[in-house]
Design an enzyme around this catalytic site. Sequence first.
Site, PDB file in Angstrom:
ATOM      1  CB  THR A 150       7.100  41.476 -40.512  1.00 22.76           C
ATOM      2  OG1 THR A 150       7.445  40.129 -40.359  1.00 22.76           O
ATOM      3  CG2 THR A 150       7.921  42.274 -41.608  1.00 22.76           C
ATOM      4  CE  LYS A 177      10.796  39.493 -39.467  1.00 19.44           C
ATOM      5  NZ  LYS A 177      10.074  38.877 -40.682  1.00 19.44           N
ATOM      6  CB  THR A 188      11.096  36.404 -44.122  1.00 18.92           C
ATOM      7  OG1 THR A 188      12.225  35.260 -44.675  1.00 18.92           O
ATOM      8  CG2 THR A 188      11.963  37.409 -43.850  1.00 18.92           C
ATOM      9  CD  GLU A 267       2.343  34.339 -39.378  1.00 17.76           C
ATOM     10  OE1 GLU A 267       1.928  33.308 -39.871  1.00 17.76           O
ATOM     11  OE2 GLU A 267       3.033  35.332 -40.061  1.00 17.76           O
ATOM     12  CG  ASN A 391      -1.091  33.138 -42.289  1.00 16.53           C
ATOM     13  OD1 ASN A 391       0.025  33.823 -42.912  1.00 16.53           O
ATOM     14  ND2 ASN A 391      -0.775  32.693 -41.143  1.00 16.53           N
ATOM     15  CB  SER A 396      -9.209  41.180 -46.626  1.00 16.59           C
ATOM     16  OG  SER A 396      -8.950  40.724 -45.308  1.00 16.59           O
TER      17      SER A 396
END
Lengths: 396, 396
Positions: A150, A177, A188, A267, A391, A396
């Site tokens: 993801t 992942k 996740t 991230e 995050n 958006s």
Amino acid sequence: MFSVFSIDGGVVAPQGFYCDGVSAGLKKDNGLDVAFIYADSLCEVEGIFTKNKFCAAPILHFKSYPKDFKTNFVLVNSKNANALTGDEGLESVKEVLGGLQYRFSGIQNPIMSSTGVIGVQLPKVKIIESFNKFDLSQKNHNNAAEAIMTTDSFSKTIAFEVVLEDKRSFRIGAMCKGAGMINPSLATMLCFITTDASIPKRDMQELLLKAADSTFNAISVDGDTSTNDTVLLLSNGKSGVYDKEAFLFTLEKVMHKLATDIVRDGEGATKLVAFEVKGAKNKEEAKRGAKALSQSLLVKTALFGCDPNWGRIASTIGASGITCNPKTLEIYFGDVCVYQKGVIYFNEEYEQKAAEILKQDSFKITCVLGVGEGAFVAYGCDLGYEYVKINADYRS
Amino acid sequence: MFSVFSIDGGVVAPQGFYCDGVSAGLKKDNGLDVAFIYADSLCEVEGIFTKNKFCAAPILHFKSYPKDFKTNFVLVNSKNANALTGDEGLESVKEVLGGLQYRFSGIQNPIMSSTGVIGVQLPKVKIIESFNKFDLSQKNHNNAAEAIMTTDSFSKTIAFEVVLEDKRSFRIGAMCKGAGMINPSLATMLCFITTDASIPKRDMQELLLKAADSTFNAISVDGDTSTNDTVLLLSNGKSGVYDKEAFLFTLEKVMHKLATDIVRDGEGATKLVAFEVKGAKNKEEAKRGAKALSQSLLVKTALFGCDPNWGRIASTIGASGITCNPKTLEIYFGDVCVYQKGVIYFNEEYEQKAAEILKQDSFKITCVLGVGEGAFVAYGCDLGYEYVKINADYRS
């Protein structure tokens, strides 16, 4: 005695496993988004699942199988978590897996695993239609590892061959992942491990839990727990070979590499940090202290800024509720001691030395508590602008 | 029945209290950095302190006084926390307060309070020299409130007059600082409350704890606990007036305003968010759920991005370990219901409505668990680039 060799092949390195990744049109630009692992004989299976009370529909479905069921198929999709989707979500899993069994004969007790946005019903038709692209004789482990990604920036796959003293061997392969322990709109942690070792069913759960304790349960990107976290171990026994000690050693190696890959791919993370707490009252307290460090926003932002702010380390330990004492505490950045039993070594020279360590891609921070023998290493990363960007701006 | 009026004067609004803020040269550009509160008669005192095991030297010094001691002086410095400074740190507090008593006669059992960098010895000479600038007849409450600031972007001061039915009155005043629950290199949460109510000593601790539970203990900027957190209540009884119910009501009002001011001033925060959990099994579980929401990085970054990502809210509740069930759960952004007992209302219209609410300066997010009567409101803020900037770049 045994030898362990890194080999190619990921989840299909062990005998009798097949896999591929295809596009069902869930991701933009026809990215790969549905993967399968197929075994040409029935496998024993053990899993570890999220403790989140709102666990996802595919996990509920797994748990609805009778105890000690065997399987020969795992289906995985990304982009949709099928969590908080109620009875309809569970029905979707059954429909999709029913479609799979209609398309391919001989599939028994298939398992589904999902990751992606929470609270949106599964696009089941797209997934069922993608079965036309499945070829169960494939061994495209890189495609499979890519399809389950993801927010991951790289795919995570690994395999080892274990050779025992008598030259007999077995293999363990895996893919996973994850780029946040949780990231419920899109990510996740999923991990699929295959083996052809003839591991007894009773050892599977024991060794899986043991290995998870020091690996997947020791990492944190953002301190949250997803609705979908899953670690599955499939074993078909095809090699006819097994050695408990060698299996645990190698399983830990597999899971340690994948777990630290997740943190490294955290991230916005720019560095992988091992937070070691030693000399704690017991292992439980060492773990609590180490995880508090790996989850402290103030520690994580200081590390991002390469600021050897040892006061934040000390304060986080002090606030974690574990037994500690400023007169027995020692703090190290790498091997640079900055605080030792009440003595502050933190002059300009030490600050510079410590800052140099924080500029590395990966390093260790150690707190010696001096109150017992408990020790634990937690793995974490820094937190920078990129984390906020990923995050805050994602949808958006 | 009683009436409560907002008045000017902060900590010196109650009779018999004096204060000022001066520069001891600890901050750059001669900023105010040392404050005092002086009372012209002895005060009862009660405090709530950090639970951090490495609590700072001034807190250790406070605790070394005999039980039920009285005082007429509080000295506060910013820029240095005097924490993790060992025996030398404690000696510094004694020397500084000794110097104070040498300079001014009649000071009894003075209290010190510090905030700033951890692990650096107190610049005691500079502080002692600043006593020459003290004038104990001053009532410069704005100077005092400014002198205790660190990363705060505005000073925090408040006072109320309480008028009872029989027209007799008492006052409560306060000042506080804080822009992170912790920020150990430079900040912490300190609060000083004064009153001329004739509150019995036994009520002081009881009401202070009660009011803190729904105010200072309900806020979170970054989920950490400082080495220096302190809330002090000084009472001189000068008004001769007291009413327990009115006192608690007003004390909660004072502490609620200051607590939400801290969150509003949270490092890099752009909005104040009330996280309400209702219908929990009990109050303890409601509190755990509400605080989990206020501390989740994923929730905080979604709020920064004005993303009404209700899946992150649900997942955080599910991961907090409290009793909950997707079939009884309801989630609201302001008064917009996005998830109700298994039904997802989250279409484009709802998403837009919810996003509008998240653009406000302050709003409420409510989770109704539907499993009991427990309720709690925690206060938090969003997390954006500015937080990373303040905390990563500060010392460079």
